[in-house]
Enzyme design. Sequence first.
Site, PDB file in Angstrom:
ATOM      1  CD  GLN A 157      -2.880   1.392   0.320  1.00 21.83           C
ATOM      2  OE1 GLN A 157      -3.916   0.789   0.408  1.00 21.83           O
ATOM      3  NE2 GLN A 157      -2.614   2.226  -0.705  1.00 21.83           N
ATOM      4  CG  HIS A 215      -4.267  -1.397  -6.168  1.00 19.37           C
ATOM      5  ND1 HIS A 215      -4.167  -2.713  -5.800  1.00 19.37           N
ATOM      6  CD2 HIS A 215      -5.377  -0.899  -5.552  1.00 19.37           C
ATOM      7  CE1 HIS A 215      -5.180  -2.993  -4.986  1.00 19.37           C
ATOM      8  NE2 HIS A 215      -5.930  -1.920  -4.818  1.00 19.37           N
ATOM      9  CG  ASP A 314     -11.327  -1.504  -4.198  1.00 25.15           C
ATOM     10  OD1 ASP A 314     -10.419  -2.275  -3.852  1.00 25.15           O
ATOM     11  OD2 ASP A 314     -11.118  -0.328  -4.519  1.00 25.15           O
TER      12      ASP A 314
HETATM   13  N1  17E Z   1      -5.943   1.000  -1.390  1.00 23.22           N
HETATM   14  C1  17E Z   1      -5.774   1.600  -2.590  1.00 23.22           C
HETATM   15  O1  17E Z   1      -4.648   1.997  -2.940  1.00 23.22           O
HETATM   16  N2  17E Z   1      -6.830   1.739  -3.406  1.00 23.22           N
HETATM   17  C2  17E Z   1      -8.025   1.312  -3.053  1.00 23.22           C
HETATM   18  N3  17E Z   1      -9.052   1.476  -3.886  1.00 23.22           N
HETATM   19  C3  17E Z   1      -8.211   0.697  -1.785  1.00 23.22           C
HETATM   20  C4  17E Z   1      -7.139   0.548  -0.993  1.00 23.22           C
HETATM   21  C5  17E Z   1      -9.566   0.237  -1.363  1.00 23.22           C
HETATM   22 FE   FE2 Z   2      -8.127  -1.936  -4.495  1.00 26.13          FE
END
Ligand code: 17E
Ligand code: FE2
Length: 418
Positions: A157, A215, A314
């Site tokens: 993240q 992502h 999500d």
């Molecule tokens: N983290 C992120 O980078 N993007 C998202 N949509 C979620 C968590 C839910």
């Molecule tokens: Fe996500």
Amino acid sequence: MSHFDLLLRQCQLLQSSNVCELVDVAIHSGEIVEIAPHLDATAELELEIQARLVSPPFVESHIHLDSALTAGEPRWNQSGTLFEGIEIWRERKQNLSLEDVKQRAIETLKQQAMQGVLFVRSHADVSEASLTALKALLEVREAVKDWITLQVVAFPQDGIYGGAKNDALMEEAMKLGADVVGGIPHYELTREDGVRSVHRIFELAQKYDRLIDIHCDEIDDDQSRFLEVVAACAIRSEMGSRVTASHTTAFGSYNNAYALKLLGFLKRTQLNFIANPLINITLQGRTDTYPKRRGVTRVKELWQQGMNVSLGHDCVQDPWYSLGTGNMLDVASMAIHVCQMTGRDEMNACFDMVTWNGAKTLNLNEYGVEVGKPANLIVLDAIDRYDAIRRRATVQSVISQGKLLAQTEPPKTKWRGS
Ligand code: 17E
Ligand code: FE2
């Protein structure tokens, strides 16, 4: 006369070829053993389906179970942006415990399964030194495996290069047994770091023989162009079918000249795409006044080009999206609205995006209601896919690995007026 574990009479069976036929389905020892217009047989349990729609289970191809059910902890997301969500989660994740994550994840998985979801890919944040979220979800994967299949993505993240230890944590996550390598190139500190992170993700996937789900470009910045880097790596490695680009919301902001060129490159890959229309319609466009952009990738155009697109929830009640129910028909319905996929075939395609296409994204190889396959299926209180989405039809019965896992009565209202 044959005797089976389970017999479903008069199913409107949805098959991948788009044909629907009225059949009986026999299940024995966890497998689908016979499908025919009428089976002369008995069973331990017989269900009268009465021509309702029978489909393979829903596939939730993108969810964050580690943060599910934490909305409001320690505070609510006031700006509604991705970035405030990341900051709130950074605070919340300081006091994760294995028990905390496991309890919320299993509760969410049960909610999902009761609504017909039997295959799930969840991200687990691995940019926190103890790797608690990942370890917890790996334990959950094992604990639930008799009724739901869970894939776990090692998701950095805070960026693979956002902190000195993050890269090592990614590698540790592979050794612990994460199924999928994740990434977040648009949130790396620099563009160069973003490009480097994509190369690193492919390197890890090859070294540990794992899938990839990044992502990618989850921002309205039309200069966020990591999808082209993912495409290039997929073309050169020939790994495309094992690779997924999630979110890609910037694709909705690219100019058409660039988008057209990019689409051509994408067609040379077998990349999978995941859109998360419920949350991205709320997270994106926050810096716009009017006109205000829709924050969702070009689902219709990717689908028209024959690319594999699936849809995810999500979030279920987390710092990014405090709503969320786990119901995949909500997701399909939102995609129809946001992506303007209102044609009959387009609506049907959105149903497929939460079933077959999700199965393809997850690289599942035994999906579908067919003789010889594991008996995973759902009965919807609907006559077809369009009807199911329009009315958010109740999933009346969920059959997982040959066993009846959940049953729900559709709501019934009595008219008391004149
Ligand atoms: N983290 C992120 O980078 N993007 C998202 N949509 C979620 C968590 C839910
Ligand atoms: Fe996500």
